[in-house]
Enzyme design. Structure first.
Site, PDB file in Angstrom:
ATOM      1  N   ASN A   1     -31.204   0.539  44.881  1.00  0.00           N
ATOM      2  CA  ASN A   1     -32.454   0.335  44.144  1.00  0.00           C
ATOM      3  C   ASN A   1     -32.510  -1.034  43.476  1.00  0.00           C
ATOM      4  O   ASN A   1     -31.466  -1.587  43.132  1.00  0.00           O
ATOM      5  CB  ASN A   1     -32.624   1.430  43.091  1.00  0.00           C
ATOM      6  CG  ASN A   1     -33.224   2.688  43.658  1.00  0.00           C
ATOM      7  OD1 ASN A   1     -34.063   2.637  44.536  1.00  0.00           O
ATOM      8  ND2 ASN A   1     -32.793   3.838  43.152  1.00  0.00           N
TER       9      ASN A   1
ATOM     10  N   CYS B   1     -35.281   5.856  50.875  1.00  0.00           N
ATOM     11  CA  CYS B   1     -35.260   6.479  49.559  1.00  0.00           C
ATOM     12  C   CYS B   1     -35.192   7.988  49.748  1.00  0.00           C
ATOM     13  O   CYS B   1     -35.558   8.513  50.802  1.00  0.00           O
ATOM     14  CB  CYS B   1     -36.526   6.088  48.800  1.00  0.00           C
ATOM     15  SG  CYS B   1     -36.645   6.754  47.127  1.00  0.00           S
TER      16      CYS B   1
ATOM     17  N   TYR C   1     -42.414   9.095  40.354  1.00  0.00           N
ATOM     18  CA  TYR C   1     -42.252   7.841  39.617  1.00  0.00           C
ATOM     19  C   TYR C   1     -43.581   7.327  39.077  1.00  0.00           C
ATOM     20  O   TYR C   1     -43.604   6.483  38.171  1.00  0.00           O
ATOM     21  CB  TYR C   1     -41.605   6.777  40.507  1.00  0.00           C
ATOM     22  CG  TYR C   1     -40.103   6.910  40.568  1.00  0.00           C
ATOM     23  CD1 TYR C   1     -39.283   6.267  39.648  1.00  0.00           C
ATOM     24  CD2 TYR C   1     -39.507   7.707  41.539  1.00  0.00           C
ATOM     25  CE1 TYR C   1     -37.908   6.402  39.694  1.00  0.00           C
ATOM     26  CE2 TYR C   1     -38.129   7.852  41.588  1.00  0.00           C
ATOM     27  CZ  TYR C   1     -37.332   7.195  40.667  1.00  0.00           C
ATOM     28  OH  TYR C   1     -35.974   7.340  40.708  1.00  0.00           O
TER      29      TYR C   1
END
Length: 438
Positions: free
Chosen positions: A150, A171, A251
């Protein structure tokens, strides 16, 4: 090395590695890896040895002809590799703690991939990944670099712009969405199709079908969403979800529930429960378990780590490339003309067809109209932050923060940036070269 496949794992001492090993064992028939090299840095020697011991026991239990090698010599690990997987953390969890807490002092979110904290992680990480790419160009130029370090989207874009190495980012969020839907509808993931559109950690699911029948409307009506253990479990606003007409990545709570998420982070910091501190405790517990000589399988406790399914996604991608499968996976790749409102060389997160030649984006049917502006703003920030990481420019770094939707004051942002750069000085030599020359 023979005809088998060699995989080099950069960050081999990661707590995620047992899941990666499990994937190699499970898929050996279609992805016959014979050499797995776990690479780490001297500071990670203890974890590398513990994880390496568990990996060796898992292989021995499987009875498969796979050789595990541990090394602190990155170049030796990369030599003649067919696939390189990166799961590293420059600055270790200590730096993650800085990313999460320093912004809070300035009334801003602290998170390892979003906002100022995410930018600092990118500034530390991108130069190191580009150095790895240089080593690959010399030692394994035809290898695939599969990055889930990340911030994955930014790192992948930096590699695409500044290296000739073939790279794909990935991801665990998309695979987590499939597992959520699989459990919800009690069907195998293979019978589900989702369309993802956006950026890494900033995507929306704009189409959901089970056995070819759309389920999006009923999920929107129910305020449906999926989440993860590494993001505070605040409820979505149901009216918003229906208005968007798509399921947002968890997110996106940092954007749509900014005030509530900031308050949650501030309270957690006071309690000594930042995500960095929580992960530190979880990792200590995991490595105590990994050390048990009788353990020869991935322990269930690993799923609590917050990054479950990362390695499953990585092995699935390697296998799809190796077998030229043509299957669809959700990946971070170069935009081209897929999202016409973004630059062609931007990294995006969308469905792709995976073949031996890499990942080709599938045309996106629909991007929620309300999402376009946010995607453009965050992509502008990401591109500027990548420039800052490569050049060591404080001006570019501040400019990146100035366009980020979560930064509400350039004055406060500059003070925050100065403190974060100074705290990270040992990891950011480019930003201090001019001062040292003087």
């Amino acid at each position: 090395m023979g005809t088998g496949l060699k995989v080099a794992v950069i960050g081999g001492g990661s707590s995620y590695t047992p899941e990666l090993i499990e994937g190699f064992i499970r898929h050996y028939a279609s992805f016959p890896v014979t050499d797995i090299v776990l690479v780490d840095i001297p500071e990670g020697r203890r974890k590398l040895e513990i994880v390496g011991g568990l990996a060796q026991r898992m292989i021995e239990r499987s009875g498969l002809p796979i050789r595990i090698t541990l090394t602190l010599d990155r170049k030796e690990g990369l030599k003649n590799a067919h696939y390189v997987s990166t799961q590293m953390r420059v600055g270790l969890l200590e730096a993650r703690g800085w990313d999460e807490t320093i912004p809070l002092k300035y009334g801003m979110l602290g998170q390892e991939t979003t906002g100022a904290g995410g930018m600092m992680k990118a500034l530390r990480t991108i130069p190191v990944l580009l150095d790895i790419c240089k080593d690959m160009e010399a030692l394994c130029p035809d290898a695939w670099l599969l990055n889930f370090t990340n911030p994955a989207g930014m790192v992948t874009e930096a590699i695409m712009k500044h290296s000739g190495i073939r790279s794909i980012g990935l991801c665990n969020s998309p695979i987590a969405a499939y597992k959520w839907l699989s459990g919800l509808y009690e069907v195998p993931a293979q019978r589900i199709y989702c369309e993802f559109a956006g950026l890494n950690h900033l995507h929306w699911i704009s189409r959901i079908e089970v056995d070819g029948k759309s389920k999006l409307e009923e999920l929107l009506a129910a305020g449906g969403s999926y989440s993860a253990g590494n993001v505070p479990q605040l409820a979505w606003n149901d009216t918003l979800i229906r208005a968007i007409g798509a399921i947002p990545s968890y997110y996106l709570k940092y954007y749509y529930l900014h005030r509530e998420m900031l308050e949650e982070q501030q309270a957690a910091a006071v309690r000594g429960e930042t995500r960095a501190e929580t992960v530190q405790r979880l990792e200590e517990e995991l490595f105590e378990i990994y050390e048990q000589p009788g353990l020869a399988e991935k322990p269930k406790q690993l799923e609590q780590r917050g990054g479950a399914y990362y390695s499953e996604a990585a092995v699935n991608l390697m296998k799809a490339i190796h077998t030229d499968s043509g299957e669809i996976q959700t990946l971070n790749v170069m935009n081209g003309e897929t999202l016409d409102f973004l630059p062609a060389d931007a990294s995006i997160e969308v469905n792709c067809v995976v073949t031996k030649n890499g990942a080709v984006p599938v045309p996106v049917e629909r991007v929620p109209a309300a999402a376009v502006g946010l995607i453009q703003a965050v992509k502008t920030y990401e591109s500027l932050a990548i420039e800052a990481a490569v050049t060591g420019s404080r001006e570019k770094a501040l400019l990146a923060l100035s366009v980020h939707p979560l930064i509400d004051s350039v004055v406060a942002a500059e003070a925050m940036l100065d403190e974060m750069l100074e705290r990270n000085r040992s990891y950011l030599p480019r930003f201090f070269q001019e001062q040292e020359v003087r």
